[in-house]
Design a protein around this motif. Structure first.
Motif, mmCIF file in Angstrom:
data_model
loop_
_atom_site.group_PDB
_atom_site.id
_atom_site.type_symbol
_atom_site.label_atom_id
_atom_site.label_comp_id
_atom_site.label_asym_id
_atom_site.label_seq_id
_atom_site.Cartn_x
_atom_site.Cartn_y
_atom_site.Cartn_z
ATOM 1 N N LEU A 1 22.428 8.341 85.848
ATOM 2 C CA LEU A 1 23.953 9.608 86.216
ATOM 3 C C LEU A 1 24.683 9.501 84.488
ATOM 4 O O LEU A 1 24.688 11.004 84.733
ATOM 5 C CB LEU A 1 24.837 8.778 86.843
ATOM 6 C CG LEU A 1 25.795 9.809 87.037
ATOM 7 C CD1 LEU A 1 25.266 10.906 87.791
ATOM 8 C CD2 LEU A 1 27.197 8.825 87.914
ATOM 9 N N LEU A 2 24.334 8.853 83.470
ATOM 10 C CA LEU A 2 24.480 8.663 82.617
ATOM 11 C C LEU A 2 24.530 9.866 82.177
ATOM 12 O O LEU A 2 24.519 11.364 81.257
ATOM 13 C CB LEU A 2 25.492 7.817 81.789
ATOM 14 C CG LEU A 2 25.789 8.172 79.631
ATOM 15 C CD1 LEU A 2 26.871 8.389 80.119
ATOM 16 C CD2 LEU A 2 26.195 7.075 79.848
ATOM 17 N N LYS A 3 22.569 10.210 82.223
ATOM 18 C CA LYS A 3 21.560 10.897 81.848
ATOM 19 C C LYS A 3 21.917 12.232 81.622
ATOM 20 O O LYS A 3 21.315 13.162 81.281
ATOM 21 C CB LYS A 3 20.211 10.392 82.180
ATOM 22 C CG LYS A 3 19.612 8.999 81.149
ATOM 23 C CD LYS A 3 18.523 8.958 81.323
ATOM 24 C CE LYS A 3 17.618 7.283 80.028
ATOM 25 N NZ LYS A 3 16.357 6.972 79.955
ATOM 26 N N ARG A 4 22.039 12.263 83.213
ATOM 27 C CA ARG A 4 22.227 13.563 83.468
ATOM 28 C C ARG A 4 23.215 14.460 83.670
ATOM 29 O O ARG A 4 23.254 15.604 83.382
ATOM 30 C CB ARG A 4 22.120 13.318 85.342
ATOM 31 C CG ARG A 4 20.936 13.217 86.641
ATOM 32 C CD ARG A 4 20.798 13.472 87.565
ATOM 33 N NE ARG A 4 21.486 12.542 88.366
ATOM 34 C CZ ARG A 4 21.071 11.184 88.562
ATOM 35 N NH1 ARG A 4 20.352 10.511 88.407
ATOM 36 N NH2 ARG A 4 22.104 10.694 89.147
ATOM 37 N N SER A 5 24.267 13.845 83.350
ATOM 38 C CA SER A 5 25.575 14.337 82.456
ATOM 39 C C SER A 5 25.656 14.820 81.207
ATOM 40 O O SER A 5 26.220 15.740 80.904
ATOM 41 C CB SER A 5 27.015 12.178 82.778
ATOM 42 O OG SER A 5 26.914 12.643 84.027
ATOM 43 N N LEU A 6 25.000 13.581 80.221
ATOM 44 C CA LEU A 6 24.465 13.917 79.524
ATOM 45 C C LEU A 6 23.678 15.005 78.870
ATOM 46 O O LEU A 6 23.987 16.387 78.451
ATOM 47 C CB LEU A 6 23.815 12.852 77.963
ATOM 48 C CG LEU A 6 24.915 11.907 77.896
ATOM 49 C CD1 LEU A 6 23.562 10.520 77.566
ATOM 50 C CD2 LEU A 6 25.862 11.978 77.342
ATOM 51 N N LEU A 7 22.844 15.404 79.689
ATOM 52 C CA LEU A 7 21.943 16.616 79.736
ATOM 53 C C LEU A 7 22.565 17.515 80.608
ATOM 54 O O LEU A 7 22.663 19.264 80.067
ATOM 55 C CB LEU A 7 20.676 16.603 80.879
ATOM 56 C CG LEU A 7 19.998 17.769 81.247
ATOM 57 C CD1 LEU A 7 18.898 17.874 79.374
ATOM 58 C CD2 LEU A 7 18.491 17.322 82.493
ATOM 59 N N GLU A 8 23.510 17.358 81.514
ATOM 60 C CA GLU A 8 24.222 19.073 81.592
ATOM 61 C C GLU A 8 25.357 19.075 80.877
ATOM 62 O O GLU A 8 25.328 20.313 80.426
ATOM 63 C CB GLU A 8 25.311 18.398 82.935
ATOM 64 C CG GLU A 8 25.555 19.502 83.587
ATOM 65 C CD GLU A 8 26.768 19.092 85.258
ATOM 66 O OE1 GLU A 8 27.472 19.583 85.722
ATOM 67 O OE2 GLU A 8 26.586 17.802 85.562
ATOM 68 N N LEU A 9 25.849 18.422 80.002
ATOM 69 C CA LEU A 9 26.919 18.576 79.045
ATOM 70 C C LEU A 9 25.479 19.513 77.468
ATOM 71 O O LEU A 9 26.382 20.547 77.385
ATOM 72 C CB LEU A 9 27.143 17.327 78.640
ATOM 73 C CG LEU A 9 28.432 17.228 77.671
ATOM 74 C CD1 LEU A 9 29.890 18.551 77.939
ATOM 75 C CD2 LEU A 9 29.091 16.499 76.832
ATOM 76 N N ASN A 10 25.152 18.920 77.760
ATOM 77 C CA ASN A 10 24.762 19.460 76.605
ATOM 78 C C ASN A 10 23.281 21.146 76.584
ATOM 79 O O ASN A 10 23.979 21.532 76.150
ATOM 80 C CB ASN A 10 23.095 18.249 76.106
ATOM 81 C CG ASN A 10 22.078 18.828 74.906
ATOM 82 O OD1 ASN A 10 22.870 19.013 73.735
ATOM 83 N ND2 ASN A 10 20.768 19.613 75.511
#
Length: 265
Positions: free
Chosen positions: A65-74
């Protein structure tokens, strides 16, 4: 003695049987307790493994979830960077457009100023200007003033022929000019310098006839007398001086003429 051994053994066996039974029972209980403990331990280990597996799964899910959030944030940051770059490009283009507009406005203002200046110059060339010559104030066209001043400049440079020609041309072009009396006087002086005495007499006489109250009129009569003297016509010179003394008796020219008259007799 022999008979008593079996009995003794039986007695011993009878006494020992409860103790053996008790020991056998204790071993089973211990094994059962050990098995139960082992079972509980295995169950605890299983629950621990299950809990660890569940925690690991939850942690992995949180990581994902954090990776997806980081990817979305990026991705959002990239979008924002792209938008900022676009806006910066628009701002730079607006700055260039503004500079072009400002330059265009400056060019237009300069052109308008040049046009206005040209119009003002044309108007100034057409609008009459006030001048004062020989104590007289009058209006003349700018071109009229320019030509008169050019003719006077020639006279000051002692270019008498060019000055005489310029005065004559001016008189033809502006016959009713306010400069005319002064022009006739200075043209007569230029002609006198050229020894064109008859032409000089005509110029001076025209001044006296057309503007008898002009400040140069007394000098013109004296100049006529001088021209007549140069022509050896002393009789005419005396008549002119008499006219001067009668018409302008208080003038300096009349006093000079009186002194000149004495030399003619």
């Amino acid at each position: 003695m022999t008979r008593s051994r079996p009995a003794a053994w039986l007695l011993l066996l009878a006494l020992a049987a409860p103790a053996a039974h008790a020991g056998l029972f204790d071993d089973d209980e211990a094994r059962k307790a050990i098995l139960d403990l082992r079972q509980r331990q295995e169950q605890g280990d299983a629950r621990l493994r299950a809990s660890m597996a569940e925690n690991q799964a939850q942690l992995l899910e949180q990581i994902n979830l954090l990776k997806r959030s980081l990817l979305e944030l990026n991705n959002q940051l990239e979008v924002m960077r792209a938008e900022m770059a676009r806006l910066r490009g628009q701002d730079e283009q607006l700055q260039r457009d503004l500079s072009e507009v400002q330059r265009a406005q400056a060019d237009i203002q300069k052109a308008q100023k040049d046009v206005q200046q040209g119009v003002n110059e044309r108007i100034s060339k057409l609008e009459p200007v006030k001048v004062t010559v020989d104590g007289r104030e009058f209006l003349v066209d700018p071109e009229e003033r320019r030509q008169y001043e050019e003719a006077m400049a020639l006279l000051r440079k002692s270019d008498f022929a060019a000055a005489s020609s310029a005065f004559t041309g001016f008189n033809r072009r502006y016959p009713a000019s306010g400069y005319t009396p002064s022009l006739l006087f200075w043209r007569g002086n230029a002609q006198y310098a050229l020894r064109e005495y008859r032409e000089a007499i005509s110029s001076f006489r025209s001044l006296v006839s057309t503007a008898p109250d002009h400040v140069r009129a007394p000098e013109s009569l004296l100049a006529i007398a001088n021209c007549q003297m140069e022509l050896k016509d002393n009789k005419a010179a005396r008549r002119t001086i008499d006219e001067l003394m009668k018409t302008y008796p208080k003038s300096e020219a009349a006093q000079a003429g009186k002194e000149r008259l004495a030399s003619l007799r």
